[in-house]
Write a protein that holds these residues in place. Structure first.
Motif, PDB file in Angstrom:
ATOM      1  N   ALA A   3      -6.566   3.102 -16.724  1.00 56.70           N
ATOM      2  CA  ALA A   3      -5.532   3.258 -15.697  1.00 56.70           C
ATOM      3  C   ALA A   3      -5.834   2.382 -14.488  1.00 56.70           C
ATOM      4  O   ALA A   3      -6.999   2.144 -14.144  1.00 56.70           O
ATOM      5  N   GLY A   4      -4.769   1.920 -13.858  1.00 60.53           N
ATOM      6  CA  GLY A   4      -4.916   1.154 -12.628  1.00 60.53           C
ATOM      7  C   GLY A   4      -3.721   1.381 -11.725  1.00 60.53           C
ATOM      8  O   GLY A   4      -2.705   1.938 -12.150  1.00 60.53           O
ATOM      9  N   VAL A   5      -3.867   0.980 -10.475  1.00 58.31           N
ATOM     10  CA  VAL A   5      -2.691   0.915  -9.589  1.00 58.31           C
ATOM     11  C   VAL A   5      -2.502  -0.529  -9.163  1.00 58.31           C
ATOM     12  O   VAL A   5      -3.463  -1.283  -9.003  1.00 58.31           O
ATOM     13  N   ALA A   6      -1.239  -0.890  -8.967  1.00 58.80           N
ATOM     14  CA  ALA A   6      -0.913  -2.245  -8.548  1.00 58.80           C
ATOM     15  C   ALA A   6      -0.886  -2.312  -7.028  1.00 58.80           C
ATOM     16  O   ALA A   6      -0.345  -1.423  -6.364  1.00 58.80           O
ATOM     17  N   ILE A   7      -1.503  -3.365  -6.490  1.00 58.66           N
ATOM     18  CA  ILE A   7      -1.345  -3.678  -5.072  1.00 58.66           C
ATOM     19  C   ILE A   7      -1.286  -5.194  -4.948  1.00 58.66           C
ATOM     20  O   ILE A   7      -2.144  -5.887  -5.508  1.00 58.66           O
ATOM     21  N   ILE A  50       0.832  -1.217   0.000  1.00 61.65           N
ATOM     22  CA  ILE A  50       0.000   0.000   0.000  1.00 61.65           C
ATOM     23  C   ILE A  50       0.863   1.263   0.000  1.00 61.65           C
ATOM     24  O   ILE A  50       0.414   2.336  -0.389  1.00 61.65           O
ATOM     25  N   GLN A  51       2.129   1.135   0.399  1.00 64.57           N
ATOM     26  CA  GLN A  51       3.046   2.299   0.376  1.00 64.57           C
ATOM     27  C   GLN A  51       3.489   2.655  -1.030  1.00 64.57           C
ATOM     28  O   GLN A  51       4.030   3.719  -1.248  1.00 64.57           O
ATOM     29  N   ASN A  52       3.295   1.735  -2.004  1.00 63.74           N
ATOM     30  CA  ASN A  52       3.809   1.990  -3.346  1.00 63.74           C
ATOM     31  C   ASN A  52       2.727   2.601  -4.249  1.00 63.74           C
ATOM     32  O   ASN A  52       2.781   3.758  -4.591  1.00 63.74           O
ATOM     33  N   LEU A  53       1.767   1.793  -4.645  1.00 64.93           N
ATOM     34  CA  LEU A  53       0.672   2.217  -5.524  1.00 64.93           C
ATOM     35  C   LEU A  53       1.167   2.854  -6.829  1.00 64.93           C
ATOM     36  O   LEU A  53       0.855   4.019  -7.129  1.00 64.93           O
ATOM     37  N   PRO A  54       1.939   2.100  -7.609  1.00 62.68           N
ATOM     38  CA  PRO A  54       2.386   2.624  -8.902  1.00 62.68           C
ATOM     39  C   PRO A  54       1.249   2.604  -9.919  1.00 62.68           C
ATOM     40  O   PRO A  54       0.330   1.784  -9.825  1.00 62.68           O
ATOM     41  N   TYR A  55       1.333   3.497 -10.881  1.00 64.64           N
ATOM     42  CA  TYR A  55       0.284   3.633 -11.901  1.00 64.64           C
ATOM     43  C   TYR A  55       0.688   2.952 -13.197  1.00 64.64           C
ATOM     44  O   TYR A  55       1.846   2.989 -13.601  1.00 64.64           O
ATOM     45  N   GLY A  56      -0.304   2.359 -13.863  1.00 62.45           N
ATOM     46  CA  GLY A  56      -0.060   1.759 -15.166  1.00 62.45           C
ATOM     47  C   GLY A  56      -1.332   1.746 -15.993  1.00 62.45           C
ATOM     48  O   GLY A  56      -2.405   2.128 -15.513  1.00 62.45           O
ATOM     49  N   ILE A  57      -1.189   1.326 -17.236  1.00 60.77           N
ATOM     50  CA  ILE A  57      -2.352   1.172 -18.128  1.00 60.77           C
ATOM     51  C   ILE A  57      -2.508  -0.309 -18.433  1.00 60.77           C
ATOM     52  O   ILE A  57      -1.570  -0.958 -18.897  1.00 60.77           O
ATOM     53  N   PHE A  58      -3.694  -0.832 -18.147  1.00 59.21           N
ATOM     54  CA  PHE A  58      -3.933  -2.252 -18.401  1.00 59.21           C
ATOM     55  C   PHE A  58      -5.183  -2.423 -19.245  1.00 59.21           C
ATOM     56  O   PHE A  58      -6.080  -1.580 -19.246  1.00 59.21           O
ATOM     57  N   LYS A  59      -5.204  -3.548 -19.961  1.00 62.24           N
ATOM     58  CA  LYS A  59      -6.392  -3.887 -20.745  1.00 62.24           C
ATOM     59  C   LYS A  59      -6.969  -5.173 -20.170  1.00 62.24           C
ATOM     60  O   LYS A  59      -6.325  -6.221 -20.205  1.00 62.24           O
ATOM     61  N   PRO A  60      -8.167  -5.077 -19.577  1.00 60.74           N
ATOM     62  CA  PRO A  60      -8.787  -6.294 -19.063  1.00 60.74           C
ATOM     63  C   PRO A  60      -9.236  -7.192 -20.213  1.00 60.74           C
ATOM     64  O   PRO A  60      -9.276  -6.752 -21.367  1.00 60.74           O
ATOM     65  N   HIS A  61      -9.548  -8.448 -19.897  1.00 66.28           N
ATOM     66  CA  HIS A  61     -10.051  -9.378 -20.909  1.00 66.28           C
ATOM     67  C   HIS A  61     -11.171  -8.743 -21.731  1.00 66.28           C
ATOM     68  O   HIS A  61     -11.188  -8.797 -22.951  1.00 66.28           O
ATOM     69  N   GLN A  62     -12.115  -8.183 -20.993  1.00 68.37           N
ATOM     70  CA  GLN A  62     -13.225  -7.504 -21.663  1.00 68.37           C
ATOM     71  C   GLN A  62     -13.165  -6.041 -21.273  1.00 68.37           C
ATOM     72  O   GLN A  62     -13.117  -5.720 -20.099  1.00 68.37           O
ATOM     73  N   GLY A  63     -13.168  -5.172 -22.262  1.00 73.92           N
ATOM     74  CA  GLY A  63     -13.116  -3.747 -21.966  1.00 73.92           C
ATOM     75  C   GLY A  63     -11.889  -3.102 -22.569  1.00 73.92           C
ATOM     76  O   GLY A  63     -10.971  -3.778 -23.024  1.00 73.92           O
ATOM     77  N   SER A  64     -11.918  -1.784 -22.522  1.00 72.27           N
ATOM     78  CA  SER A  64     -10.854  -1.009 -23.170  1.00 72.27           C
ATOM     79  C   SER A  64      -9.728  -0.739 -22.177  1.00 72.27           C
ATOM     80  O   SER A  64      -9.904  -0.884 -20.967  1.00 72.27           O
ATOM     81  N   PRO A  65      -8.556  -0.345 -22.691  1.00 72.81           N
ATOM     82  CA  PRO A  65      -7.443  -0.014 -21.804  1.00 72.81           C
ATOM     83  C   PRO A  65      -7.817   1.124 -20.853  1.00 72.81           C
ATOM     84  O   PRO A  65      -8.566   2.031 -21.229  1.00 72.81           O
TER      85      PRO A  65
END
Ligand code: CA
Length: 424
Positions: free
Chosen positions: A34-38, A17-32
């Motif tokens: 933004a998300g954060v990794a935890i 929880i101290q990190n929370l980096p940002y990225g762009i992901f594409k789920p199986h269904q849906g468009s790309p």
């Protein structure tokens, strides 16, 4: 006791929880989006935005600019452009939502099922639309090693090296996300025993262990960014592998510098680690002698303690082998100095621009950041656990770079940037 999330995160995870980096992901269904990794999950920021959780972010932006749709696109550029007050506010909102004490997500299984994706089940994309990419040459040890090979140790550094952070303009279109295969480039080289050049696949393909930072708000043409304000323009940092064809480079680089030896592929890690997350690992930068000119001088300048490592796995190996360990602190020039120097002539940086460190080598033989140095231009090949040797990278070789800051009971990790070489 460090801040805890209701999500179980191991002490070795890159993404507490101290990190929370940002990225762009594409789920199986849906468009790309933004998300954060935890931990091993991704929290869908686009959906959180739809649910109204980021209304206060707009208020954090001076002038109250409309920031209602910052996370639904296929890049982080809109978010990067908002600047540090908005980044801090967003981090605060996310840490509250994810904390062990907050019930909003913790106690709503249906909502959690919609908001979280497993990292292994999505496709990561480039985090930003990169308009321009610049690569510095900021490790003293790297510059000294390469210069020693070319000109001897007495003349290793060019006269300008300790006065300014040397760089070249790279190519943004061939920056790719981790996992993209790297096609061995073809090109023109001149074998030492030949009087004329030949055309064909590069025979000395190399990696360069680097980091790179993304520009948040840009600056206007003609308006340099002072070193005191450089940090306001820096969003976060990724790992980078600047794949390099040494034989093409040797023949082409004079007098204008790298060209086709570098622009066939440059890989970056998908998660952007913010300066907020790196804050506890801020350190004083290395001493600089001679003292830099005043526009590069800041008493409060800083670096970060980021441990970095590269691993090689050939097609015959069952697991990767660590071939170098180094640290971000081995950089002589700081990121604030790089940014201040880049804009000192009025050059305008733009949101999403990528500024890379250059190969990060350390003082010892096992902390060198590329094959060129590790094998001393092929004179001392790497001996691998498989019994194979390597002067340069061969087809089927996979190279990965990882990095993290070690906190007390948690890590701020960068994930990895990896790529496998395929034939020309
Ligand atoms: Ca480089």
């Amino acid at each position: 006791m460090p801040l805890q999330s209701f999500i179980d995160v191991s002490q070795e995870s890159d993404f507490p929880i101290q990190n929370l980096p940002y990225g762009i992901f594409k789920p199986h269904q849906g468009s790309p989006r933004a998300g954060v990794a935890i931990s091993n999950l991704i929290l869908d920021l686009s959906l959180l935005e739809e649910l109204g959780h980021f209304r206060d972010v707009a208020a954090a932006v001076s002038g109250g600019r409309n920031a209602s749709r910052i996370f639904s696109g296929d890049s982080l550029n809109a978010f990067m452009a908002l600047g540090r007050p908005a980044w801090k506010k967003t981090r605060e909102i996310l840490q509250n939502l994810l904390s062990a004490e907050s019930s909003t997500l913790r106690d709503d299984a249906e909502l959690r099922a919609r908001l979280f994706h497993k990292q292994g089940e999505v496709t990561m994309q480039l985090p930003a639309r990169i308009g321009d990419y610049t690569d510095f040459y900021s490790s003293y040890y790297h510059a000294h090693n390469v210069g020693s090979m070319l000109r001897g140790p007495e003349n290793a550094l060019m006269p300008n090296w300790k006065w300014l952070p040397v760089a070249y303009h790279g190519r943004a279109s061939s920056v790719v996300v981790s996992g993209t295969e790297v096609k061995r480039p073809r090109g023109q080289t001149k074998p030492p025993d030949s009087s004329s050049p030949v055309y064909g696949p590069s025979k000395s393909l190399d990696f360069e262990l680097e980091t790179a930072f993304f520009i948040g708000p840009g600056n206007s043409l003609g308006q340099p960014v002072s070193i005191d304000h450089a940090e306001d323009h820096i969003f976060g940092i990724v790992l980078m592998n600047d794949w390099s064809a040494r034989d093409i480079q040797t023949w082409e680089y004079q007098p204008l510098g790298p060209f086709l030896a570098k622009n066939f592929c440059t890989s970056i890690s998908p998660w952007v680690v913010t300066l907020e997350a790196l804050e506890p690992f801020r350190k004083a930068p290395p001493a600089q002698d001679p003292p830099p000119l005043s526009y590069l001088n800041r008493a409060a300048d800083f670096t970060f303690d980021i441990q970095l490592e590269a691993r090689l796995q050939t097609a015959k190996m069952t697991q990767p082998q660590t071939i170098t360990r180094t640290n971000f602190r081995n950089l002589y020039w700081s990121i604030a100095q790089q940014l201040a120097h880049h804009t000192v002539n009025g050059c305008n940086l733009q949101t999403g621009d990528l500024l890379a460190s250059g190969t990060i080598s350390g003082p010892t033989e096992d902390s060198r950041g590329c094959m060129l140095e590790l094998t001393w231009r092929g004179a001392n090949p790497l001996q691998l656990s498989s019994g194979e040797i390597r002067k340069w990278l061969e087809d089927g070789d996979a190279l990965s770079i990882t990095g993290y800051c070690q906190g007390d009971g948690y890590r701020i990790g960068f994930g990895e940037v990896n790529g496998r070489i395929i034939s020309a």
